[in-house]
Design a protein around this motif. Structure first.
Motif, PDB file in Angstrom:
ATOM      1  N   GLU A 151      30.946  36.315  -9.542  1.00  0.00           N
ATOM      2  CA  GLU A 151      30.053  35.954  -8.462  1.00  0.00           C
ATOM      3  C   GLU A 151      28.649  36.505  -8.688  1.00  0.00           C
ATOM      4  O   GLU A 151      27.665  35.920  -8.261  1.00  0.00           O
ATOM      5  CB  GLU A 151      30.611  36.462  -7.131  1.00  0.00           C
ATOM      6  N   GLU A 152      28.536  37.668  -9.373  1.00  0.00           N
ATOM      7  CA  GLU A 152      27.219  38.227  -9.647  1.00  0.00           C
ATOM      8  C   GLU A 152      26.456  37.366 -10.640  1.00  0.00           C
ATOM      9  O   GLU A 152      25.230  37.276 -10.592  1.00  0.00           O
ATOM     10  CB  GLU A 152      27.370  39.650 -10.199  1.00  0.00           C
ATOM     11  N   ASP A 153      27.174  36.725 -11.585  1.00  0.00           N
ATOM     12  CA  ASP A 153      26.534  35.882 -12.587  1.00  0.00           C
ATOM     13  C   ASP A 153      26.323  34.461 -12.102  1.00  0.00           C
ATOM     14  O   ASP A 153      25.631  33.680 -12.747  1.00  0.00           O
ATOM     15  CB  ASP A 153      27.381  35.856 -13.871  1.00  0.00           C
ATOM     16  N   SER A 154      26.934  34.102 -10.980  1.00  0.00           N
ATOM     17  CA  SER A 154      26.850  32.726 -10.495  1.00  0.00           C
ATOM     18  C   SER A 154      25.850  32.631  -9.357  1.00  0.00           C
ATOM     19  O   SER A 154      25.796  33.484  -8.478  1.00  0.00           O
ATOM     20  CB  SER A 154      28.232  32.250 -10.013  1.00  0.00           C
ATOM     21  N   ASP A 155      25.039  31.568  -9.384  1.00  0.00           N
ATOM     22  CA  ASP A 155      24.071  31.319  -8.321  1.00  0.00           C
ATOM     23  C   ASP A 155      24.652  30.457  -7.223  1.00  0.00           C
ATOM     24  O   ASP A 155      24.048  30.306  -6.163  1.00  0.00           O
ATOM     25  CB  ASP A 155      22.816  30.640  -8.893  1.00  0.00           C
ATOM     26  N   ASP A 156      25.802  29.856  -7.458  1.00  0.00           N
ATOM     27  CA  ASP A 156      26.420  28.969  -6.474  1.00  0.00           C
ATOM     28  C   ASP A 156      27.082  29.780  -5.381  1.00  0.00           C
ATOM     29  O   ASP A 156      27.734  30.803  -5.635  1.00  0.00           O
ATOM     30  CB  ASP A 156      27.451  28.057  -7.146  1.00  0.00           C
ATOM     31  N   ASP A 157      26.921  29.317  -4.155  1.00  0.00           N
ATOM     32  CA  ASP A 157      27.549  29.985  -3.015  1.00  0.00           C
ATOM     33  C   ASP A 157      28.950  29.417  -2.821  1.00  0.00           C
ATOM     34  O   ASP A 157      29.222  28.627  -1.932  1.00  0.00           O
ATOM     35  CB  ASP A 157      26.693  29.763  -1.769  1.00  0.00           C
ATOM     36  N   VAL A 158      29.872  29.865  -3.687  1.00  0.00           N
ATOM     37  CA  VAL A 158      31.240  29.369  -3.672  1.00  0.00           C
ATOM     38  C   VAL A 158      32.128  30.391  -2.979  1.00  0.00           C
ATOM     39  O   VAL A 158      32.172  31.562  -3.353  1.00  0.00           O
ATOM     40  CB  VAL A 158      31.752  29.106  -5.106  1.00  0.00           C
ATOM     41  N   GLU A 159      32.838  29.932  -1.962  1.00  0.00           N
ATOM     42  CA  GLU A 159      33.708  30.828  -1.211  1.00  0.00           C
ATOM     43  C   GLU A 159      35.021  31.018  -1.958  1.00  0.00           C
ATOM     44  O   GLU A 159      35.627  30.054  -2.425  1.00  0.00           O
ATOM     45  CB  GLU A 159      33.975  30.237   0.181  1.00  0.00           C
ATOM     46  N   PRO A 160      35.495  32.263  -2.107  1.00  0.00           N
ATOM     47  CA  PRO A 160      36.746  32.511  -2.820  1.00  0.00           C
ATOM     48  C   PRO A 160      37.933  31.936  -2.059  1.00  0.00           C
ATOM     49  O   PRO A 160      37.936  31.883  -0.831  1.00  0.00           O
ATOM     50  CB  PRO A 160      36.820  34.040  -2.885  1.00  0.00           C
ATOM     51  N   ILE A 161      38.938  31.527  -2.797  1.00  0.00           N
ATOM     52  CA  ILE A 161      40.122  30.913  -2.200  1.00  0.00           C
ATOM     53  C   ILE A 161      41.376  31.486  -2.860  1.00  0.00           C
ATOM     54  O   ILE A 161      41.428  31.655  -4.078  1.00  0.00           O
ATOM     55  CB  ILE A 161      40.107  29.381  -2.367  1.00  0.00           C
ATOM     56  N   ALA A 162      42.372  31.779  -2.045  1.00  0.00           N
ATOM     57  CA  ALA A 162      43.677  32.212  -2.548  1.00  0.00           C
ATOM     58  C   ALA A 162      44.749  31.350  -1.903  1.00  0.00           C
ATOM     59  O   ALA A 162      44.640  30.974  -0.733  1.00  0.00           O
ATOM     60  CB  ALA A 162      43.916  33.687  -2.231  1.00  0.00           C
ATOM     61  N   GLU A 163      45.802  31.054  -2.672  1.00  0.00           N
ATOM     62  CA  GLU A 163      46.895  30.197  -2.195  1.00  0.00           C
ATOM     63  C   GLU A 163      48.187  31.006  -2.124  1.00  0.00           C
ATOM     64  O   GLU A 163      48.643  31.548  -3.127  1.00  0.00           O
ATOM     65  CB  GLU A 163      47.078  28.992  -3.117  1.00  0.00           C
ATOM     66  N   PHE A 164      48.753  31.064  -0.924  1.00  0.00           N
ATOM     67  CA  PHE A 164      50.029  31.737  -0.722  1.00  0.00           C
ATOM     68  C   PHE A 164      51.108  30.693  -0.436  1.00  0.00           C
ATOM     69  O   PHE A 164      50.864  29.692   0.245  1.00  0.00           O
ATOM     70  CB  PHE A 164      49.951  32.711   0.461  1.00  0.00           C
ATOM     71  N   ARG A 165      52.292  30.957  -0.946  1.00  0.00           N
ATOM     72  CA  ARG A 165      53.464  30.126  -0.656  1.00  0.00           C
ATOM     73  C   ARG A 165      54.576  31.058  -0.185  1.00  0.00           C
ATOM     74  O   ARG A 165      54.947  31.995  -0.879  1.00  0.00           O
ATOM     75  CB  ARG A 165      53.922  29.342  -1.889  1.00  0.00           C
ATOM     76  N   PHE A 166      55.070  30.782   1.019  1.00  0.00           N
ATOM     77  CA  PHE A 166      56.163  31.577   1.577  1.00  0.00           C
ATOM     78  C   PHE A 166      57.416  30.701   1.578  1.00  0.00           C
ATOM     79  O   PHE A 166      57.500  29.710   2.310  1.00  0.00           O
ATOM     80  CB  PHE A 166      55.815  32.048   2.992  1.00  0.00           C
ATOM     81  N   VAL A 167      58.383  31.100   0.741  1.00  0.00           N
ATOM     82  CA  VAL A 167      59.574  30.286   0.499  1.00  0.00           C
ATOM     83  C   VAL A 167      60.791  30.957   1.135  1.00  0.00           C
ATOM     84  O   VAL A 167      61.333  31.923   0.594  1.00  0.00           O
ATOM     85  CB  VAL A 167      59.807  30.096  -1.017  1.00  0.00           C
ATOM     86  N   THR A 198      62.426  35.881   2.469  1.00  0.00           N
ATOM     87  CA  THR A 198      61.352  34.926   2.196  1.00  0.00           C
ATOM     88  C   THR A 198      60.567  35.394   0.962  1.00  0.00           C
ATOM     89  O   THR A 198      60.037  36.521   0.944  1.00  0.00           O
ATOM     90  CB  THR A 198      60.393  34.814   3.398  1.00  0.00           C
ATOM     91  N   GLU A 199      60.499  34.554  -0.031  1.00  0.00           N
ATOM     92  CA  GLU A 199      59.754  34.876  -1.243  1.00  0.00           C
ATOM     93  C   GLU A 199      58.270  34.590  -1.023  1.00  0.00           C
ATOM     94  O   GLU A 199      57.904  33.559  -0.451  1.00  0.00           O
ATOM     95  CB  GLU A 199      60.268  34.058  -2.420  1.00  0.00           C
ATOM     96  N   ALA A 200      57.423  35.506  -1.484  1.00  0.00           N
ATOM     97  CA  ALA A 200      55.977  35.330  -1.392  1.00  0.00           C
ATOM     98  C   ALA A 200      55.426  35.045  -2.782  1.00  0.00           C
ATOM     99  O   ALA A 200      55.746  35.749  -3.753  1.00  0.00           O
ATOM    100  CB  ALA A 200      55.318  36.568  -0.802  1.00  0.00           C
ATOM    101  N   VAL A 201      54.585  34.029  -2.868  1.00  0.00           N
ATOM    102  CA  VAL A 201      53.982  33.633  -4.142  1.00  0.00           C
ATOM    103  C   VAL A 201      52.477  33.548  -3.936  1.00  0.00           C
ATOM    104  O   VAL A 201      51.997  32.872  -3.018  1.00  0.00           O
ATOM    105  CB  VAL A 201      54.535  32.276  -4.626  1.00  0.00           C
ATOM    106  N   LEU A 202      51.712  34.240  -4.785  1.00  0.00           N
ATOM    107  CA  LEU A 202      50.258  34.231  -4.702  1.00  0.00           C
ATOM    108  C   LEU A 202      49.683  33.566  -5.946  1.00  0.00           C
ATOM    109  O   LEU A 202      49.844  34.072  -7.060  1.00  0.00           O
ATOM    110  CB  LEU A 202      49.720  35.660  -4.570  1.00  0.00           C
ATOM    111  N   ASN A 203      49.039  32.430  -5.761  1.00  0.00           N
ATOM    112  CA  ASN A 203      48.402  31.702  -6.868  1.00  0.00           C
ATOM    113  C   ASN A 203      49.354  31.512  -8.052  1.00  0.00           C
ATOM    114  O   ASN A 203      48.977  31.702  -9.213  1.00  0.00           O
ATOM    115  CB  ASN A 203      47.132  32.419  -7.322  1.00  0.00           C
ATOM    116  N   GLY A 204      50.599  31.182  -7.722  1.00  0.00           N
ATOM    117  CA  GLY A 204      51.581  30.897  -8.765  1.00  0.00           C
ATOM    118  C   GLY A 204      52.346  32.104  -9.260  1.00  0.00           C
ATOM    119  O   GLY A 204      53.285  31.958 -10.060  1.00  0.00           O
ATOM    120  N   LYS A 205      52.002  33.305  -8.818  1.00  0.00           N
ATOM    121  CA  LYS A 205      52.677  34.519  -9.269  1.00  0.00           C
ATOM    122  C   LYS A 205      53.580  35.048  -8.162  1.00  0.00           C
ATOM    123  O   LYS A 205      53.128  35.287  -7.046  1.00  0.00           O
ATOM    124  CB  LYS A 205      51.654  35.596  -9.659  1.00  0.00           C
ATOM    125  N   GLY A 206      54.854  35.239  -8.474  1.00  0.00           N
ATOM    126  CA  GLY A 206      55.801  35.727  -7.480  1.00  0.00           C
ATOM    127  C   GLY A 206      55.570  37.190  -7.131  1.00  0.00           C
ATOM    128  O   GLY A 206      55.363  38.022  -8.023  1.00  0.00           O
TER     129      GLY A 206
END
Length: 235
Positions: A97-113, A23-31
């Motif tokens: 995140e230190e420079d940003s005042d917005d409370d934005v939650e980090p997101i990562a995308e995995f693809r298991f092929v 199974t190939e693992a891909v993180l945010n477009g990078k294999g």
């Protein structure tokens, strides 16, 4: 990538539900390479041939699905969205995140092929079963009552305010003159509404016909041509 670590694969003791090799693992477009995906009740893990890999905790997984859209990705795969940052992106995101005042939650995308795409359904089912074992605590708190709570124990000990309850007559005595006038007006409107339901728009309901028959004496003496005087009542 720096977040890849060496650790033993999960086994039956951790509730292993699905083991998918090649199974190939891909993180945010990078294999990340090809390895084995382990779907266990405790966590989701992936390890390459050298024993390096990563694990994902179920509470951090916000979405998982089978993706068959070849326009989004050239191969069918198991898509997993995680509320976290991994690898080099995690270092860069700290400064952002230190420079940003917005409370934005980090997101990562995995693809298991998987090399065998027919295994996708089994992989998805195992993910659903394991994810259900780790409910989101925020969802459990969403049903909490936001209003003022009644402390039973405190009131049994003579502390706190005890709610006041009135009977109908006692409630009337506590109404102001304006309140009594409003109540009388509402009762009059309700009475008119109930009485009008029997002959609304000239249509008789079954209840009105039954009340009409029970409350009135019907003259059934035949008239000319053998008809009854009251033509609305069937006998």
């Amino acid at each position: 990538m720096s977040f890849l670590k060496s650790f033993p694969p999960p086994g039956s003791a951790e509730g292993l539900r699905q083991q998918q090799p090649e199974t190939e693992a891909v993180l945010n477009g990078k294999g990340l390479g090809t390895g084995t995906l382990y779907i266990a009740e405790s966590r989701l893990s992936w390890l390459d041939g050298s024993g390096l890999g990563f694990s994902l905790e179920y509470p951090t997984i916000s979405l998982h699905a089978v993706s068959r859209d070849l326009n989004a990705y050239p191969r069918e795969h198991l898509y997993v969205m995680v509320n976290a940052k991994f690898g080099e992106e995690s270092k860069d995101s700290v400064a952002e995140e230190e420079d940003s005042d917005d409370d934005v939650e980090p997101i990562a995308e995995f693809r298991f092929v998987p090399s065998d795409k027919s295994a996708l359904e089994a992989m998805f089912t195992a993910m659903c079963e394991c994810q259900a074992l780790h409910p989101d605590p925020e969802d459990e708190d969403s049903d909490d009552y936001d209003g003022e709570e009644y402390d039973v124990e405190a009131n049994e000990q003579g502390q706190g305010d005890i709610p006041t309850f009135y009977t109908y007559e006692e409630g009337l005595s506590h109404l102001t003159a304006e309140g009594q006038a409003t109540l009388e007006r509402l009762e009059g409107m309700l009475s008119q509404s109930v009485s009008s339901q029997y002959n609304m728009a000239g249509v008789r309901t079954e209840d009105s016909i039954r009340d009409y028959e029970d409350g009135m004496e019907v003259d059934t003496t035949p008239t000319v041509a053998g008809q009854f005087e009251d033509a609305d009542v069937d006998h």
